[in-house]
Design an enzyme around this catalytic site. Structure first.
Site, mmCIF file in Angstrom:
data_model
loop_
_atom_site.group_PDB
_atom_site.id
_atom_site.type_symbol
_atom_site.label_atom_id
_atom_site.label_comp_id
_atom_site.label_asym_id
_atom_site.label_seq_id
_atom_site.Cartn_x
_atom_site.Cartn_y
_atom_site.Cartn_z
ATOM 1 C CB CYS A 2 -50.473 41.958 43.598
ATOM 2 S SG CYS A 2 -50.647 43.468 43.218
ATOM 3 C CD1 TRP A 73 -46.799 47.725 47.933
ATOM 4 C CD2 TRP A 73 -45.963 48.260 45.408
ATOM 5 N NE1 TRP A 73 -46.064 48.304 47.539
ATOM 6 C CE2 TRP A 73 -45.452 49.038 45.765
ATOM 7 C CE3 TRP A 73 -46.010 48.004 44.237
ATOM 8 C CZ2 TRP A 73 -44.591 49.643 45.270
ATOM 9 C CZ3 TRP A 73 -45.032 48.457 43.957
ATOM 10 C CH2 TRP A 73 -43.735 49.240 44.031
ATOM 11 C CG ASN A 99 -48.723 38.816 41.813
ATOM 12 O OD1 ASN A 99 -48.303 38.432 42.546
ATOM 13 N ND2 ASN A 99 -47.995 40.409 41.265
ATOM 14 N N GLY A 100 -48.551 41.272 38.313
ATOM 15 C CA GLY A 100 -48.119 41.910 37.825
ATOM 16 C C GLY A 100 -48.424 42.700 36.965
ATOM 17 C CE LYS A 480 -34.409 46.399 57.400
ATOM 18 N NZ LYS A 480 -33.880 45.641 56.615
HETATM 19 O O1 M6R Z 1 -36.369 38.682 48.604
HETATM 20 P P1 M6R Z 1 -35.002 39.934 47.854
HETATM 21 O O2 M6R Z 1 -34.458 39.686 49.308
HETATM 22 O O3 M6R Z 1 -34.884 39.671 46.871
HETATM 23 O O4 M6R Z 1 -35.902 41.613 48.659
HETATM 24 C C1 M6R Z 1 -35.389 42.476 48.303
HETATM 25 C C2 M6R Z 1 -35.508 43.830 49.155
HETATM 26 O O5 M6R Z 1 -36.933 44.330 48.136
HETATM 27 C C3 M6R Z 1 -35.534 43.441 50.230
HETATM 28 O O6 M6R Z 1 -34.509 43.045 50.717
HETATM 29 C C4 M6R Z 1 -36.421 44.808 50.875
HETATM 30 O O7 M6R Z 1 -35.294 46.267 50.903
HETATM 31 C C5 M6R Z 1 -36.475 45.094 52.445
HETATM 32 N N1 M6R Z 1 -37.593 45.076 52.010
HETATM 33 C C6 M6R Z 1 -35.589 45.599 53.609
HETATM 34 O O8 M6R Z 1 -35.826 45.390 54.718
#
Ligand code: M6R
Length: 599
Positions: A2, A73, A99-100, A480
């Protein structure tokens, strides 16, 4: 998750809010809304789906110079009109964006809001109804807001409008990110400076459990107990061009193309007097540790798995890598002198933050490796190493991953040198070679697209296999692919397939195999033969010097520890083309958000 914005000043607030929300869409995009103050009271516009849909329903003739906005979200309640923010109190006097997550919302509803008819399934609505509840008991709005915050448990970044005090936006923050932006004749609020860069680059950081009264010419920050706080603004070092797509059709493509530049920027940012270097206090923290605990989620976790190889192989320090959402609630036995390393592109991931909070309470030292200076994980850890990758907007992380791998390599390498260990390669030179190799792979987009169209056009599932460091990259390749093309994909250690998963191989199942490690290249080729014997369609990505006839792609050779920087790139591109082929939304895949700020 969000995104929230707010504006109060002299300009057309609607347009500023909508533009701001467009920049925050990466934080959630299942519904959106704005509330603006007008001569006839507060008007709310909301719509399911993207900001583009919201634009269609906002009445362009409404005159307003103040308002709040939200892109969602979903956590509580499906993405529909009534669950979209802003939410209003029963009388319509108070309007709120949030947001939260409010953990005790059910209890509060039962205890304090009996008889109030809820219009949504959200936890957020309870907050706005409580403000009205306390206001009905005779409290001024600021006090009613304060009282509400004293009873809610959970995380929040809030923007509140009171129809009877239209000259103020009431703001509060706990655990969720929120900034106040400073202008000459206006002020703004935003989950991320990026959203309001259109009007200001001056921001004031907010701390947890602070309340802020924002008017067009003042910003009053107070603690929950009413003590005034003075805090100077800082300049957000962001360039508008960094956050625009330019001529690219998708942010993901732009960000993949930036990867060679990112590696070069990292080399330069970590070089002093011609030598790679990191802050001596970080080097000291590493030397003091008897074991490293890498904590991360998703792609950052996959980078952490590569980091383990670096610290163990180059710097000879034992490392454990943990998924952050598991670690906090199922903590393993710790060593005597642990150092916690948090890897996070956004620096806001709530799962990782809850671990940081716990280990800080236990008195352990911490280092955050992040792309976002000033982010929560950076502020709250003892040390920070920056990724220098520039803003990453596409939900699928690409350039941040290569940046994480490069920074982990530098850290491990320098630690080895600090310990006086023999290191038989020049990392700076090898990173430069890797940057060129990434560029060569990026230049082969057509070949990669062909591989993708043939292998993935109609498949239900796909496998990625590798051994050693290639296994780490296989997991990232699979993440991915599933994330943006919705093809069921798994990354496996090549040797593990025969212990069960090989049962899933059918005629034509695509199996992507990485062959970049000499010591196991024959083993992984053996695993490929096993799946081919069961009908799989093998797509082999090998490194120069290890190639064989029939390999789908041969990648330029780099130092064997740096292969993840190169092998991941065709896998990113394969996912990209698979998503395009299937008509998926590349930058904003379904059900996801870029910054995961709920546990
Ligand atoms: O911001 P962060 O690196 O902590 O986020 C972690 C994951 O949410 C993030 O890497 C997620 O898996 C990606 N969307 C993958 O592409």
């Amino acid at each position: 998750m969000c995104g929230i914005v707010g504006y109060i000043g002299q300009l057309d607030a609607k347009e500023i809010l909508l533009k701001g929300l467009e920049k925050l869409e990466y934080r959630g995009y299942d519904s959106a809304g704005i509330a603006v103050t007008t001569n006839d009271g507060i008007q709310v516009f909301k719509e399911v789906g993207r900001i583009a849909n919201l634009r269609q329903v906002v009445d362009a003739s409404v005159e307003t110079t103040a308002g709040i906005g939200h892109t969602r979200w979903a956590t509580h309640g499906v993405p529909n009109y009534s669950n979209a923010h802003p939410h209003q109190s029963a009388s319509g006097r108070f309007t709120l964006v949030h947001n939260g997550v409010i953990e005790n919302y059910h209890l509060l509803q039962e205890e304090l809001l009996q008889g109030v008819e809820m219009k949504s399934d959200t936890d957020t609505e309870v907050i706005v109804q409580l403000v009205e509840h306390f206001s009905n008991e005779g409290l001024e709005t600021e006090e009613a807001f304060r009282k509400t915050l004293s009873v809610v448990k959970g995380s929040y970044a809030l923007g509140l409008l009171d129809a009877e005090q239209p000259e103020v936006i009431f703001v509060a923050k706990n655990k969720s990110p929120l900034l106040v932006g400073v202008g000459d004749t206006f002020n703004v609020i935003a989950s991320d400076a990026m959203a309001m860069l259109q009007v200001t680059d001056q921001y004031v950081e907010l701390h947890d459990k602070e309340i802020v009264l924002v008017t067009s010419d003042s910003i009053q920050i107070k603690t929950l107990d009413g003590t005034t706080v003075e805090r100077a603004p800082y300049t957000a070092e962001l360039d508008m061009s960094d956050i625009e797509k330019g001529t690219y059709p998708h942010y993901m493509l732009k960000e993949m193309d930036e990867q060679p530049t990112v590696i070069r920027k990292i080399i330069s940012a970590y070089t002093e007097d011609g030598e790679l270097t990191i802050d001596p206090s970080i080097a000291q923290a590493l030397s003091d540790a008897d074991r490293l605990y890498i904590i991360a989620a998703g792609t950052s976790y996959h980078a952490g798995l590569v980091g383990k190889q670096y610290f163990e192989k180059i710097a000879k320090i034992p490392v454990e890598v943990h998924i952050s959402s598991e670690f906090g609630y199922n903590m393993p036995l710790l060593s005597e002198k642990p150092l916690f390393i948090f890897i996070s592109q956004s620096g806001e991931t709530a799962d990782s933050r809850q671990v940081l909070v716990k280990i800080k309470e236990m008195g352990h030292p911490s280092l955050t490796i992040t792309n976002v200076p000033g982010s929560t994980l950076s502020r709250e850890a003892d040390h920070t190493l920056l990724l220098h990758a520039g803003p990453e907007i596409a939900v699928a992380s690409t350039k941040a991953y290569v940046a994480q791998v490069a920074v982990l390599a530098i850290t491990a390498y320098l630690e080895a040198k600090a310990k006086g260990l023999a290191v038989d390669f020049d990392l700076k030179a090898e990173l430069a070679v890797a940057a060129n190799a990434i560029q060569s792979v990026i230049d082969e987009k057509d070949a990669i697209k062909n591989v993708t169209d043939t292998a993935l056009a109609t498949t239900r599932n796909a496998f990625f296999i590798g051994r050693g460091i290639d296994y780490c990259v296989s997991m990232e390749g699979a993440l991915k692919l599933k994330e943006i093309s919705y093809i069921q994909a798994e990354g496996f250690a090549g040797g593990e397939l025969k212990h069960g998963t090989i049962a899933l191989i059918e005629d034509g199942t695509p199996v992507f195999a990485l062959v970049s490690q000499k010591s196991v290249s024959l083993n992984i080729r053996g695993n490929v033969k096993e799946v081919v014997a069961r009908g799989a369609n093998p797509i082999i990505l090998s490194m120069e010097g290890m190639e064989e006839a029939g390999d789908a792609l041969v990648l330029p050779a780099v130092h064997e520890l740096l292969t993840p920087l190169v092998t991941v790139v065709p896998l990113q591109l394969i996912s990209y083309y698979a998503a395009l082929y299937r008509g998926c939304d590349v930058d904003q895949p379904r059900n996801l958000a870029k910054s995961v700020t709920v546990e």
